[in-house]
Design an enzyme around this catalytic site. Structure first.
Site, PDB file in Angstrom:
ATOM      1  N   ARG A  22       0.895  -1.129   0.186  1.00  0.00           N
ATOM      2  CA  ARG A  22      -0.139   0.066   0.003  1.00  0.00           C
ATOM      3  C   ARG A  22       0.870   1.085   0.072  1.00  0.00           C
ATOM      4  O   ARG A  22       0.515   2.240  -0.911  1.00  0.00           O
ATOM      5  CB  ARG A  22      -0.855   0.144   1.226  1.00  0.00           C
ATOM      6  CG  ARG A  22      -2.025  -0.836   1.051  1.00  0.00           C
ATOM      7  CD  ARG A  22      -2.931  -0.830   2.214  1.00  0.00           C
ATOM      8  NE  ARG A  22      -2.256  -1.143   3.506  1.00  0.00           N
ATOM      9  CZ  ARG A  22      -2.355  -1.024   4.664  1.00  0.00           C
ATOM     10  NH1 ARG A  22      -3.550  -0.483   4.830  1.00  0.00           N
ATOM     11  NH2 ARG A  22      -1.611  -1.216   5.837  1.00  0.00           N
ATOM     12  N   ASN A  40      -6.248  -2.387   1.630  1.00  0.00           N
ATOM     13  CA  ASN A  40      -6.264  -3.808   1.975  1.00  0.00           C
ATOM     14  C   ASN A  40      -7.551  -4.279   1.905  1.00  0.00           C
ATOM     15  O   ASN A  40      -8.445  -3.625   2.507  1.00  0.00           O
ATOM     16  CB  ASN A  40      -5.399  -4.259   3.374  1.00  0.00           C
ATOM     17  CG  ASN A  40      -3.850  -4.085   3.117  1.00  0.00           C
ATOM     18  OD1 ASN A  40      -3.358  -4.211   1.853  1.00  0.00           O
ATOM     19  ND2 ASN A  40      -3.174  -4.331   4.224  1.00  0.00           N
TER      20      ASN A  40
END
Length: 101
Positions: A22, A40
């Site tokens: 990320r 996520n």
């Protein structure tokens, strides 16, 4: 300079959680001047939306297929997205890291 703008929704599957994926996506998108978000998912995948010039967005999707060094990307599914999907980012931010869903 081209004004064509596109919005794409991307699902990334593989070893993409717990490897800095990320943060890497946020860095790459910001460096490339893209808007959007990344988060996520509870199934172990990473989901993102990218918006910007079509070629820049395509380049970002290609980067997602490689990922950061510790990741192992098995599959990237990309499809056109909407302004509503882009609107999930935090107010006032060009690119957001969102909570897991």
């Amino acid at each position: 300079m081209s004004t064509d703008r596109t919005i794409v929704h991307v699902m990334i599957q593989g070893r993409v959680q717990g490897v800095g994926y990320r943060a890497w996506v946020e860095d790459q998108a910001t460096l490339n001047g893209l808007e959007g978000w990344v988060r996520n998912r509870q199934d172990g995948s990473v989901e993102a939306v990218f918006a910007g010039p079509a070629q820049d967005v395509a380049d970002m999707v290609a980067l997602c297929r490689k990922g950061p060094p510790a990741s192992r990307v098995h599959q990237v599914i990309d499809e056109p997205a909407t302004a509503d999907q882009l609107g999930l980012r935090r107010a006032g931010e060009e690119f957001s890291v969102l909570s897991t869903v």
